[in-house]
Design a protein around this motif. Structure first.
Motif, PDB file in Angstrom:
ATOM      1  N   UNK A  29      -0.405  17.950  12.954  1.00 47.55           N
ATOM      2  CA  UNK A  29       0.060  16.783  13.702  1.00 47.55           C
ATOM      3  C   UNK A  29       1.501  16.466  13.312  1.00 47.55           C
ATOM      4  N   UNK A  30       2.149  15.655  14.115  1.00 50.12           N
ATOM      5  CA  UNK A  30       3.489  15.160  13.820  1.00 50.12           C
ATOM      6  C   UNK A  30       3.431  13.644  13.717  1.00 50.12           C
ATOM      7  N   UNK A  31       4.136  13.103  12.729  1.00 47.56           N
ATOM      8  CA  UNK A  31       4.151  11.656  12.539  1.00 47.56           C
ATOM      9  C   UNK A  31       5.582  11.186  12.329  1.00 47.56           C
ATOM     10  N   UNK A  32       5.920  10.049  12.920  1.00 46.20           N
ATOM     11  CA  UNK A  32       7.237   9.428  12.749  1.00 46.20           C
ATOM     12  C   UNK A  32       7.090   8.217  11.841  1.00 46.20           C
ATOM     13  N   UNK A  33       8.058   8.046  10.935  1.00 46.82           N
ATOM     14  CA  UNK A  33       8.054   6.912  10.016  1.00 46.82           C
ATOM     15  C   UNK A  33       9.287   6.055  10.221  1.00 46.82           C
ATOM     16  N   UNK A  34       9.107   4.766  10.055  1.00 49.46           N
ATOM     17  CA  UNK A  34      10.211   3.821  10.148  1.00 49.46           C
ATOM     18  C   UNK A  34      11.090   3.916   8.893  1.00 49.46           C
ATOM     19  N   UNK A  35      12.359   3.494   8.987  1.00 54.72           N
ATOM     20  CA  UNK A  35      13.247   3.520   7.815  1.00 54.72           C
ATOM     21  C   UNK A  35      12.645   2.786   6.625  1.00 54.72           C
ATOM     22  N   UNK A  36      12.690   3.435   5.443  1.00 57.07           N
ATOM     23  CA  UNK A  36      12.203   2.823   4.224  1.00 57.07           C
ATOM     24  C   UNK A  36      10.754   3.108   3.886  1.00 57.07           C
TER      25      UNK A  36
ATOM     26  N   UNK B 272       3.302  20.468   0.136  1.00 64.90           N
ATOM     27  CA  UNK B 272       2.292  21.369   0.677  1.00 64.90           C
ATOM     28  C   UNK B 272       2.544  21.891   2.069  1.00 64.90           C
ATOM     29  N   UNK B 273       3.773  22.166   2.425  1.00 68.71           N
ATOM     30  CA  UNK B 273       4.057  22.718   3.742  1.00 68.71           C
ATOM     31  C   UNK B 273       4.506  21.698   4.764  1.00 68.71           C
ATOM     32  N   UNK B 274       4.531  20.410   4.408  1.00 70.58           N
ATOM     33  CA  UNK B 274       5.045  19.388   5.327  1.00 70.58           C
ATOM     34  C   UNK B 274       6.555  19.558   5.477  1.00 70.58           C
ATOM     35  N   UNK B 275       7.047  19.456   6.690  1.00 72.13           N
ATOM     36  CA  UNK B 275       8.469  19.618   6.969  1.00 72.13           C
ATOM     37  C   UNK B 275       9.039  18.301   7.471  1.00 72.13           C
ATOM     38  N   UNK B 276      10.185  17.895   6.903  1.00 73.42           N
ATOM     39  CA  UNK B 276      10.817  16.642   7.283  1.00 73.42           C
ATOM     40  C   UNK B 276      11.992  16.901   8.214  1.00 73.42           C
ATOM     41  N   UNK B 277      12.018  16.198   9.340  1.00 71.87           N
ATOM     42  CA  UNK B 277      13.120  16.291  10.285  1.00 71.87           C
ATOM     43  C   UNK B 277      13.439  14.912  10.832  1.00 71.87           C
TER      44      UNK B 277
ATOM     45  N   UNK C  49       0.822  -1.205   0.000  1.00 68.42           N
ATOM     46  CA  UNK C  49       0.000   0.000   0.000  1.00 68.42           C
ATOM     47  C   UNK C  49       0.857   1.256   0.000  1.00 68.42           C
ATOM     48  N   UNK C  50       0.313   2.320  -0.603  1.00 68.06           N
ATOM     49  CA  UNK C  50       0.880   3.659  -0.508  1.00 68.06           C
ATOM     50  C   UNK C  50      -0.235   4.583  -0.038  1.00 68.06           C
ATOM     51  N   UNK C  51       0.006   5.321   1.028  1.00 67.68           N
ATOM     52  CA  UNK C  51      -0.998   6.216   1.592  1.00 67.68           C
ATOM     53  C   UNK C  51      -0.506   7.655   1.595  1.00 67.68           C
ATOM     54  N   UNK C  52      -1.455   8.580   1.496  1.00 70.59           N
ATOM     55  CA  UNK C  52      -1.176  10.008   1.662  1.00 70.59           C
ATOM     56  C   UNK C  52      -1.773  10.444   2.990  1.00 70.59           C
ATOM     57  N   UNK C  53      -0.924  10.903   3.902  1.00 71.45           N
ATOM     58  CA  UNK C  53      -1.353  11.277   5.249  1.00 71.45           C
ATOM     59  C   UNK C  53      -1.387  12.801   5.353  1.00 71.45           C
TER      60      UNK C  53
ATOM     61  N   UNK D 102       1.529  21.337   7.866  1.00 74.55           N
ATOM     62  CA  UNK D 102       0.138  21.174   7.452  1.00 74.55           C
ATOM     63  C   UNK D 102       0.014  20.616   6.034  1.00 74.55           C
ATOM     64  N   UNK D 103       1.033  19.981   5.539  1.00 73.31           N
ATOM     65  CA  UNK D 103       0.982  19.399   4.205  1.00 73.31           C
ATOM     66  C   UNK D 103       0.622  17.927   4.239  1.00 73.31           C
ATOM     67  N   UNK D 104       1.084  17.218   3.215  1.00 74.84           N
ATOM     68  CA  UNK D 104       0.817  15.786   3.102  1.00 74.84           C
ATOM     69  C   UNK D 104       2.123  14.999   3.022  1.00 74.84           C
TER      70      UNK D 104
END
Length: 207
Positions: A82-89, A96-101, A73-77, A124-126
């Motif tokens: 909100x803040x979300x953490x993703x696992x490696x890979x 749209x304004x989402x910032x990666x850290x 699956x591929x999802x657009x969140x 506030x992006x995706x």
């Protein structure tokens, strides 16, 4: 995943995620967030050093197709603050304004093969992310346990720790080894299949 870039719109994607795009889209490669954060993601988080930025500089919509290296699956969140953490890979793209850290995950996470840092997205992006197999969203309120190889992501306010699934002997003989303990209130994202499980299944057959 099919992405439509409106005029002047752009999206940042993981290196190698592009399948196809309209010829008028401009692509540039850069260190996302600067050199130091990129190095941290590469060497301590298991992510690529570079990202690609796709920019529609025309006055008409243009199309872009993005994918991931595994089948699933591929999802657009939608972040909405909100803040979300993703696992490696898991990360594919953001816009749209989402910032990666990056967020410190701890030495136990590194010892379990999950990296010292997790990718953390805010704004506030995706965010586009994928999995091996299907993705299940689980709302938790308290403590929840997920096998380390099946966790895709979780709300940043949730506390994560890595621990043995049971006592040392049971953890080794059961085949479960390390598990991820999540504590708090929010969303947990779980993938139905495990890349490490696939590797373990194929290894004795290709010798």
């Amino acid at each position: 995943m099919f992405v439509t870039l409106e005029p002047k719109e752009k999206i940042t994607a993981e290196a190698g995620a592009m399948v196809s795009m309209d010829a008028d889209i401009t692509m540039t490669t850069e260190f996302s967030g600067g050199l130091i954060p990129a190095l941290m993601r590469k060497f301590f988080g298991g992510e690529s050093l570079f990202v690609n930025v796709f920019h529609n500089k025309t006055n008409r919509p243009l199309n872009l197709v993005l994918t991931q290296s595994v089948i699933g699956d591929i999802l657009a969140f939608k972040l909405d603050g909100k803040r979300i953490c993703l696992e490696p890979g898991a990360y594919i793209a953001h816009a749209g304004g989402a910032k990666m850290g990056v967020k410190w995950a701890g030495f136990a996470s590194w010892f379990a093969g999950e990296g010292l840092f997790k990718l953390e997205f805010s704004g506030k992006g995706r965010v586009l992310f994928g999995s091996y197999g299907g993705i299940t969203r689980k709302e938790i309120n308290g403590e929840f346990i997920v096998d380390t190889s099946h966790l895709v992501g979780y709300d940043s306010n949730i506390k994560m720790s890595i621990a043995l699934s049971s006592n040392l002997l049971s953890s080794i003989t059961s085949g479960e080894g390390f598990v991820t303990r999540l504590k708090g209130k929010g969303t947990v994202l779980i993938q139905s299949r495990s890349v490490s499980g696939l590797v373990g299944f194929l290894r004795p057959k290709v010798r």
